[in-house]
Design an enzyme around this catalytic site. Structure first.
Site, PDB file in Angstrom:
ATOM      1  CB  THR A 191      -0.883   0.030   1.266  1.00 34.67           C
ATOM      2  OG1 THR A 191      -0.012   0.112   2.394  1.00 34.67           O
ATOM      3  CG2 THR A 191      -1.744  -1.211   1.368  1.00 34.67           C
ATOM      4  CD  GLU A 334      -5.130  -3.187   1.624  1.00 36.01           C
ATOM      5  OE1 GLU A 334      -5.415  -2.673   0.519  1.00 36.01           O
ATOM      6  OE2 GLU A 334      -4.750  -2.529   2.595  1.00 36.01           O
ATOM      7  CE  LYS A 450     -15.979  10.045  12.993  1.00 33.48           C
ATOM      8  NZ  LYS A 450     -14.628   9.982  12.422  1.00 33.48           N
ATOM      9  CD1 TRP A 455     -20.701  11.470  11.908  1.00 28.68           C
ATOM     10  CD2 TRP A 455     -20.276   9.626  10.715  1.00 28.68           C
ATOM     11  NE1 TRP A 455     -20.228  10.537  12.770  1.00 28.68           N
ATOM     12  CE2 TRP A 455     -19.952   9.385  12.066  1.00 28.68           C
ATOM     13  CE3 TRP A 455     -20.084   8.612   9.786  1.00 28.68           C
ATOM     14  CZ2 TRP A 455     -19.436   8.163  12.496  1.00 28.68           C
ATOM     15  CZ3 TRP A 455     -19.581   7.403  10.209  1.00 28.68           C
ATOM     16  CH2 TRP A 455     -19.256   7.175  11.561  1.00 28.68           C
TER      17      TRP A 455
HETATM   18  P1  ADP Z   1      -3.655   3.393  -0.690  1.00 28.26           P
HETATM   19  O1  ADP Z   1      -4.424   2.765   0.449  1.00 28.26           O
HETATM   20  O2  ADP Z   1      -2.228   3.310  -0.522  1.00 28.26           O
HETATM   21  O3  ADP Z   1      -4.205   4.734  -1.122  1.00 28.26           O
HETATM   22  P2  ADP Z   1      -5.107   1.821  -2.596  1.00 28.26           P
HETATM   23  O4  ADP Z   1      -5.148   2.297  -3.996  1.00 28.26           O
HETATM   24  O5  ADP Z   1      -5.088   0.397  -2.339  1.00 28.26           O
HETATM   25  O6  ADP Z   1      -3.861   2.476  -1.973  1.00 28.26           O
HETATM   26  O7  ADP Z   1      -6.301   2.506  -1.832  1.00 28.26           O
HETATM   27  C1  ADP Z   1      -7.542   1.893  -1.676  1.00 28.26           C
HETATM   28  C2  ADP Z   1      -8.518   2.909  -1.187  1.00 28.26           C
HETATM   29  O8  ADP Z   1      -8.717   3.912  -2.186  1.00 28.26           O
HETATM   30  C3  ADP Z   1      -9.891   2.381  -0.913  1.00 28.26           C
HETATM   31  O9  ADP Z   1      -9.968   1.786   0.361  1.00 28.26           O
HETATM   32  C4  ADP Z   1     -10.734   3.652  -1.014  1.00 28.26           C
HETATM   33  O10 ADP Z   1     -10.693   4.408   0.179  1.00 28.26           O
HETATM   34  C5  ADP Z   1     -10.033   4.420  -2.091  1.00 28.26           C
HETATM   35  N1  ADP Z   1     -10.732   4.218  -3.360  1.00 28.26           N
HETATM   36  C6  ADP Z   1     -10.396   3.394  -4.365  1.00 28.26           C
HETATM   37  N2  ADP Z   1     -11.271   3.500  -5.387  1.00 28.26           N
HETATM   38  C7  ADP Z   1     -12.198   4.402  -5.015  1.00 28.26           C
HETATM   39  C8  ADP Z   1     -13.387   4.939  -5.601  1.00 28.26           C
HETATM   40  N3  ADP Z   1     -13.785   4.594  -6.813  1.00 28.26           N
HETATM   41  N4  ADP Z   1     -14.103   5.834  -4.891  1.00 28.26           N
HETATM   42  C9  ADP Z   1     -13.712   6.221  -3.665  1.00 28.26           C
HETATM   43  N5  ADP Z   1     -12.610   5.768  -3.054  1.00 28.26           N
HETATM   44  C10 ADP Z   1     -11.862   4.868  -3.715  1.00 28.26           C
END
Ligand code: ADP
Length: 556
Positions: A191, A334, A450, A455
């Site tokens: 990540t 993940e 918050k 929210w």
């Molecule tokens: P990092 O956690 O390092 O940013 P990732 O690309 O794995 O790398 O991140 C995943 C996260 O990105 C998701 O848990 C979510 O919060 C956000 N995410 C991914 N795609 C979307 C989407 N289409 N809309 C909103 N959030 C998104």
């Protein structure tokens, strides 16, 4: 009763053999700045064989890790296929992380050989003294004598090789082992480490295979596609594109280091790109570029956008101005990463309100991914499109744990374990699910504002502000507030041609949103800070605000 079917392991080498044999004339096109270079899938297969022989000759055996420090290009794709197919483990390093994080990640994964693009060789040479396990460096493209000497300098580096010389003379056929366990690791990804050290995920052959086939189905990838892979191969398993292209027999267009809007527009026009993948920022830049420098995108049917929420204004502008459908998708490193894809139900009229409601959602759970919403009281919330909870997921390409090498601290171990509950992965994303399985995310749990008893979704506010014609980009974070606990701060990048200021934008916003959601704090900034993979970096904005570095206007 036992079945009578053959038990064939699902391996990356099956995808490699299939793509390079059955779709041998398909192409991998790499942008070179002025134009492009191109090789066929047949040649990809041959060079993958040569690379595997070369890596064996350097002593790569078993599940040793082979790292990459590369842009998206043909050689990176070849590595993506060859390394897992020979039984070793591919680890694509995120070239945009801060050096201490890259060093942590490469050492944690135990990378032994690293393949580096020549244009990245200098920065890599700066990291190499801190990577004591790396024995061999392979450089893709010519480098000067000084850079070569710097790469060769650390005592632990046995040799530095040139990609072309190393592969030359190696046999093109490689006996890809068929006795690999499909559950063994084929590749790994970390990540981007928004908090603490990045966390590693080890994908298996099986998970990657099943993900590739499902992603090809969910995105509708076809043999006549020319897929522009803007998402870096190091970001979240490249969203499955290297493997789904093999499964679908689609050609690939690789942008290499030319990721600005002008070259992207040029390659889309020249290479007749039909479909592409990247984070919203990339497409937002492209959209603005096209306003002043038109390009022929008529071959392009769609762009998949994920990584962060796709603003509806962006989706609608692409559709109406360029007849390009933005396909919103959601996932995580993940999750290999695809969890949902927003293809509206077929009966809806394109462009109708209902259509946009579905298209702008994060999308429908893809086959194989199960989801459940867990509310604040730990109760499982219904799929009614209204009940909000944290989304938890499980399925064959969702990790069951983070990769640990035994060197983690007790705190890190506990933090890693806390992301799982009864076999489900806690995504940290908050939202709703409709009865037909469409996910609408309101926010990342840690970004929700918050305010008193309410929210506020930072993403909803961003989308609303970015729909204003004078706004180029906007990011919203929660900041401490004496009365309400937290209130939104809107940081706005105005278009060069903007005639309205933030006061007018706020007035306009008041016609769209309830008063309690309207930010009182506004800052005009030059650019929204971005993470290593191009997402809005809210951590930086919060810090800048706390340090008094933003010029904040109070508007009520
Ligand atoms: P990092 O956690 O390092 O940013 P990732 O690309 O794995 O790398 O991140 C995943 C996260 O990105 C998701 O848990 C979510 O919060 C956000 N995410 C991914 N795609 C979307 C989407 N289409 N809309 C909103 N959030 C998104």
């Amino acid at each position: 009763m036992d079945s009578t079917m053959q038990r064939t392991p699902l391996l990356i080498s099956s995808l490699l053999r299939y793509g390079t044999l059955v779709h041998a004339d398909q192409k991998v096109i790499t942008w070179t700045g002025e134009g492009s270079r191109s090789i066929t899938y047949r040649q990809v297969g041959e060079q993958a064989g040569q690379l595997a022989h070369a890596l064996r000759s350097l002593g790569v055996t078993g599940d040793q890790r082979v790292g990459t420090f590369m842009w998206n290009n043909a050689e990176h794709l070849i590595t993506y296929l060859a390394v897992p197919s020979m039984g070793a483990v591919l680890h694509a390093l995120n070239i945009r992380l801060f050096p201490p994080q890259i060093i942590y990640v490469a050492n944690h994964a135990d990378d032994r050989v690293v393949i580096v693009d020549n244009t990245l060789a200098k920065p890599f040479a700066g990291l190499l003294p801190h990577l004591p396990r790396v024995q061999h460096v392979i450089v893709n493209g010519p480098i000067d004598a000084e850079t070569h000497a710097a790469l060769q300098d650390p005592a632990h580096v046995e040799s530095v090789h040139d990609w072309t010389e190393l592969l030359a003379g190696q046999p093109t056929a490689y006996d890809w082992p068929l006795d690999l366990d499909e559950d063994s690791a084929s590749s790994m990804c970390y990540t981007s480490g928004t908090t603490g050290n990045p966390k590693g995920v080890a994908y298996s052959h099986r998970s990657n295979y099943l993900h590739a086939v499902t992603a090809a189905l969910a995105l509708g990838a076809r043999q006549d596609d020319r897929l522009l892979v803007v998402v870096p191969l190091f970001h979240a398993n490249a969203w499955g594109f290297p493997y789904l292209a093999m499964a679908a027999g689609a050609s690939l267009v690789m942008p290499d280091r030319f990721l600005q809007a002008a070259p992207l527009a040029a390659m889309m026009e020249q290479e007749k790109v039909t479909f592409g993948a990247g984070v919203p920022t990339i497409w937002n830049d492209l959209l603005r570029h096209l306003d002043t420098s038109p390009a022929d995108l008529s071959a392009c049917r769609g762009l998949v956008v994920g990584g962060s929420a796709a603003p509806p204004a962006l989706m609608k502008a692409f559709q109406t101005k360029h007849d390009v459908t933005i396909i919103h998708a959601w996932g995580m490193t993940e999750m290999s990463p695809i969890g949902t894809v927003a293809t509206p139900p077929a009966h809806l009229e394109v462009g109708s309100d209902d259509y946009w409601r579905y298209a702008a959602s994060q999308g429908r759970l893809v086959v194989g991914v199960e989801g459940r919403l867990v509310g604040p009281d730990d109760e499982v919330a219904p799929w009614d499109g209204e009940s909000v909870g944290e989304l938890q997921v499980r399925g064959p390409w969702i990790t069951g744990s983070y990769y640990a090498n035994g060197a983690e601290s007790e705190v890190e171990r506990m933090e890693m374990e806390s992301k799982f509950q009864d076999g489900w992965l806690r995504t940290g994303d908050v939202g709703t699910l409709t009865p037909d399985g469409f996910l609408v995310l309101t926010d990342r749990a840690k970004d929700v504002i918050k305010s008193g008893g309410e929210w506020i979704s930072s993403v909803d506010l961003e989308n609303a502000i970015m729909a204003h014609p004078n706004v180029q980009e906007a990011s919203v974070v929660g900041v401490p507030d004496e009365r309400w606990g937290e209130r939104p701060l809107a940081s706005v990048v105005l278009r060069p041609s903007a005639t309205a200021g933030v006061a007018e934008i706020r007035e306009w916003l008041a016609t769209q949103l309830p008063k309690w959601m309207l930010p009182e704090r506004w800052a005009v900034i030059d650019e929204v800070p971005k993470t290593s993979v191009g997402k809005f970096d809210k951590k930086v904005l919060r810090k800048q605000y706390a340090a008094g570095e933003l010029e904040v206007q109070s508007l009520d």
